[in-house]
Design a protein around this motif. Structure first.
Motif, PDB file in Angstrom:
ATOM      1  N   VAL A   1      20.243  -6.784 -23.112  1.00 55.29           N
ATOM      2  CA  VAL A   1      20.413  -5.362 -23.404  1.00 55.29           C
ATOM      3  C   VAL A   1      21.759  -5.203 -24.085  1.00 55.29           C
ATOM      4  N   VAL A   2      21.761  -4.556 -25.237  1.00 55.64           N
ATOM      5  CA  VAL A   2      23.002  -4.333 -25.977  1.00 55.64           C
ATOM      6  C   VAL A   2      23.383  -2.869 -25.848  1.00 55.64           C
ATOM      7  N   GLN A   3      24.503  -2.603 -25.173  1.00 59.92           N
ATOM      8  CA  GLN A   3      25.022  -1.236 -25.092  1.00 59.92           C
ATOM      9  C   GLN A   3      25.962  -1.024 -26.274  1.00 59.92           C
ATOM     10  N   ILE A   4      25.649  -0.038 -27.089  1.00 60.08           N
ATOM     11  CA  ILE A   4      26.429   0.234 -28.289  1.00 60.08           C
ATOM     12  C   ILE A   4      27.314   1.443 -28.041  1.00 60.08           C
ATOM     13  N   PHE A   5      28.593   1.269 -28.300  1.00 62.83           N
ATOM     14  CA  PHE A   5      29.574   2.335 -28.168  1.00 62.83           C
ATOM     15  C   PHE A   5      30.138   2.698 -29.534  1.00 62.83           C
ATOM     16  N   GLY A   6      30.410   3.976 -29.730  1.00 63.26           N
ATOM     17  CA  GLY A   6      31.200   4.394 -30.874  1.00 63.26           C
ATOM     18  C   GLY A   6      32.669   4.188 -30.556  1.00 63.26           C
ATOM     19  N   ASP A   7      33.404   3.622 -31.499  1.00 57.85           N
ATOM     20  CA  ASP A   7      34.838   3.371 -31.316  1.00 57.85           C
ATOM     21  C   ASP A   7      35.617   4.447 -32.061  1.00 57.85           C
TER      22      ASP A   7
ATOM     23  N   PHE B   1      32.195  -1.062 -18.012  1.00 65.01           N
ATOM     24  CA  PHE B   1      32.466  -2.232 -18.842  1.00 65.01           C
ATOM     25  C   PHE B   1      33.962  -2.481 -19.021  1.00 65.01           C
ATOM     26  N   GLY B   2      34.783  -1.731 -18.308  1.00 59.87           N
ATOM     27  CA  GLY B   2      36.222  -1.917 -18.413  1.00 59.87           C
ATOM     28  C   GLY B   2      36.806  -1.378 -19.702  1.00 59.87           C
ATOM     29  N   LEU B   3      36.120  -0.410 -20.313  1.00 62.70           N
ATOM     30  CA  LEU B   3      36.571   0.172 -21.575  1.00 62.70           C
ATOM     31  C   LEU B   3      37.192   1.544 -21.335  1.00 62.70           C
ATOM     32  N   ASP B   4      38.057   1.943 -22.244  1.00 61.77           N
ATOM     33  CA  ASP B   4      38.699   3.243 -22.184  1.00 61.77           C
ATOM     34  C   ASP B   4      37.682   4.319 -22.567  1.00 61.77           C
ATOM     35  N   PRO B   5      37.284   5.196 -21.638  1.00 60.84           N
ATOM     36  CA  PRO B   5      36.252   6.189 -21.946  1.00 60.84           C
ATOM     37  C   PRO B   5      36.701   7.252 -22.938  1.00 60.84           C
ATOM     38  N   THR B   6      38.010   7.399 -23.155  1.00 59.88           N
ATOM     39  CA  THR B   6      38.465   8.342 -24.173  1.00 59.88           C
ATOM     40  C   THR B   6      38.356   7.741 -25.572  1.00 59.88           C
ATOM     41  N   ARG B   7      38.215   6.436 -25.650  1.00 62.00           N
ATOM     42  CA  ARG B   7      38.070   5.760 -26.947  1.00 62.00           C
ATOM     43  C   ARG B   7      36.620   5.417 -27.249  1.00 62.00           C
ATOM     44  N   TYR B   8      35.908   4.885 -26.272  1.00 68.53           N
ATOM     45  CA  TYR B   8      34.567   4.355 -26.506  1.00 68.53           C
ATOM     46  C   TYR B   8      33.496   5.329 -26.003  1.00 68.53           C
ATOM     47  N   VAL B   9      32.616   5.736 -26.914  1.00 66.45           N
ATOM     48  CA  VAL B   9      31.578   6.715 -26.632  1.00 66.45           C
ATOM     49  C   VAL B   9      30.226   6.007 -26.583  1.00 66.45           C
TER      50      VAL B   9
END
Length: 216
Positions: free
Chosen positions: A84-90, A175-183
């Protein structure tokens, strides 16, 4: 250069269908998953910003993360898919934009003058943009990439299921990502269909004249 299993563009494009029941015994090598993402990121993006990020889940630990924010009706795809590939907008992709074009100029793919023109024209738009614009642009870029990934997967001999049913407030943090950056934009389940895994109900489409208008 990857030799596609299915190089029939008409079949790849027109016979795609959403699979909800994959063969759980199928494993996709990480080298092939990497190649699929490499082919996916040839997709177009606004101002060539490439405002996307991919988190690939292909093991039990990763699926445990997804279970924490996926809606229940999407669990069959999650449980049976090979990946499964979760795609985030950066939304901060523009911070690497100068490096991208400097490398293009250094490699001789663009003149220094053209590089400077591109940076003067586009970079200030993003540096001064409100967060709402950064979210919108990165979401569009990522949606285009998601569509390309589904077609790339078919060319590799797999089927997919696009998934948007999940708690968007949890995805980045898990996923340990910054939620203000990655949508979070979309998740794509990939694998081989189980025996009856393809959607048996062919989805109805609106007539083209209902959705098309020639502006005269």
């Amino acid at each position: 250069m990857m030799t596609f299993v299915n190089n029939d563009f008409g079949d790849v494009l027109l016979h795609r269908s959403s699979v909800r029941d994959f063969d759980p015994s199928v494993t996709i090598p990480r080298e092939e998953l990497t190649a699929m993402i490499q082919e996916t990121i040839t997709a177009p993006s606004a101002c060539n910003l490439q405002a996307w990020h991919f988190e690939v889940v292909d093991n039990a630990a990763g699926k445990d993360l997804l279970r924490q924010y996926f809606m229940k009706f999407n669990l069959p795809q999650l449980e049976s898919a090979s990946a499964v590939v979760q795609i985030f907008g950066d939304t901060q992709a523009f911070k690497s934009y100068r490096d991208l074009w400097n490398k293009a100029a250094a490699d001789g793919r663009i003149t220094p003058e053209k590089r400077d023109e591109v940076l003067r024209t586009f970079l200030p738009l993003y540096e001064k943009a409100p967060q709402s614009m950064l979210v919108a642009d990165s979401s569009v870029d990522s949606a285009i990439a998601a569509t390309q990934l589904m077609l790339v997967a078919r060319a590799h001999g797999y089927e997919t299921n696009p998934i948007g049913g999940y708690d968007t407030t949890k995805a980045a943090k898990l996923f340990g990502l910054d939620p203000t950056r990655y949508v979070p934009v979309m998740a794509i389940a990939i694998g081989k269909p189980a025996k009856n895994g393809k959607d048996e109900m062919k989805s109805a489409r609106y007539p083209v004249d209902q959705v098309l208008h020639f502006a005269d």
